[in-house]
Design an enzyme around this catalytic site. Structure first.
Site, mmCIF file in Angstrom:
data_model
loop_
_atom_site.group_PDB
_atom_site.id
_atom_site.type_symbol
_atom_site.label_atom_id
_atom_site.label_comp_id
_atom_site.label_asym_id
_atom_site.label_seq_id
_atom_site.Cartn_x
_atom_site.Cartn_y
_atom_site.Cartn_z
ATOM 1 C CB CYS A 101 41.844 60.318 26.628
ATOM 2 S SG CYS A 101 40.231 59.509 26.039
ATOM 3 C CD GLU A 131 43.645 66.126 22.024
ATOM 4 O OE1 GLU A 131 42.714 66.410 22.738
ATOM 5 O OE2 GLU A 131 43.544 65.642 20.848
ATOM 6 C CB SER A 272 36.991 68.132 32.326
ATOM 7 O OG SER A 272 36.921 69.450 31.427
#
Ligand code: SF4
Length: 315
Positions: A101, A131, A272
């Protein structure tokens, strides 16, 4: 026999964010333009329904690059990857597409800049989340320290307390993070922080939308996966507001006893989770209840991210 009444308050914004949308589109376009199989390192986004759908179209999900055969296209997930991953792909001559992203990439670049400026980074995030692993992998080992709570801040013992900066995971609780940042600023007044917030617009908006309806609900259902950080945060936000809340992945997982005594049910979906899963759950609820649906929208999202070079929507 008449069905019992159920008022349904559906939070908006909910569901897919621009980063998830882009990541899924990257895999779909790679399949269309390069042909199956397209390998994907890790779950492209944390949602089983999405992953199964892409698998059915020819995506192959692998844990590590070693499992990708020579010459095959590979996509990196929306959560971001350590620098060693694209480097290894380049070494092997693999054609890779990075679905990280752009808001996660922005944190990556900030981390690099801060370390280049000689700062030690305190990173607020959840240990083990992809992440966090990806962001730590942008800078040399030892230049970033993870904290999860204000108690972790109290235990920090930096070598140079006057030379710190902080960054955060994008999908944290806005309120919890504010408390950790306050603890950091109280202990280290010279600490540098991001100008805005690293928590992304989608995470913040979905939490605010839950807060807007929680008080009016007897219970709240959040559609999302247990490994989806932003979805789990939505459950916590509802609970903090004093509302019973539960995470469900699909309608068939719903524990009907959760709805006992519920007259007003809140409904939302993590970033998501696709909208079709929301509709599936509403349809399932309608089999047992006489539903009155109301969407409570706190704002519109218009953000869209560009696709990577070399991959374009067909004209
Ligand atoms: Fe990007 Fe936020 Fe979506 Fe994560 S939740 S993919 S950071 S927009």
């Amino acid at each position: 026999m008449a069905k019992p009444a159920l008022q349904l308050l559906i939070a908006a914004p909910r569901g897919f964010c621009a980063g998830v949308d882009r990541a899924i589109r990257i895999v779909e376009l790679a399949l269309e333009q390069r042909g199956a199989p397209v390998f994907v390192r890790h779950e492209i986004v944390h949602n089983r329904f999405v992953v199964d759908g892409l698998r059915a179209k020819g995506a192959v999900f692998v844990e590590e690059l070693d499992a990708v055969p020579d010459g095959a296209p590979v996509v990196f997930s929306a959560h971001g990857v350590p620098k060693t991953v694209p480097a290894a792909a380049r070494d092997r001559g693999l054609a890779y597409l990075d679905a990280t992203c752009p808001l996660v990439s922005k944190v990556h670049r900030q981390a690099e800049r801060l370390v280049a400026a000689g700062r030690h980074i305190v990173f607020i995030g959840h240990a083990g989340h992809p992440e966090v692993i990806g962001t730590f992998g942008q800078v040399p080992a030892g230049t970033m320290t993870l904290v999860e709570t204000a108690a972790d801040v109290a235990a920090l013992a930096p070598a140079d307390p006057a030379n710190l900066a902080f960054l955060t995971q994008t999908t944290l609780s806005v309120d919890d993070t504010a408390a950790v940042v306050a603890a950091l600023r109280a202990r280290f007044p010279a600490i540098l922080g991001p100008r805005g917030e690293d928590i992304c617009y989608a995470t913040a908006n979905r939490q605010a939308a839950v807060k807007a309806i929680a008080a009016a609900c007897d219970a709240m259902l959040v559609i999302g996966a247990p490994n989806s950080s932003n979805s789990v945060r939505l459950v916590e936000v509802a609970e903090r507001e004093g509302t019973r809340a539960a995470l469900v992945q699909r309608a068939d997982e719903l524990d009907w006893s959760f709805l006992e005594g519920v007259r007003t049910l809140g409904l939302t979906a993590g970033a998501s989770a696709p909208e079709c899963l929301v509709r599936e759950l509403v349809d399932r609820l309608a089999e047992r209840f006489d539903i009155v649906e109301q969407e409570v929208e706190i704002g519109r999202e218009t953000i869209a991210f560009k696709l990577p070079r070399g991959l374009r929507e067909a004209a």
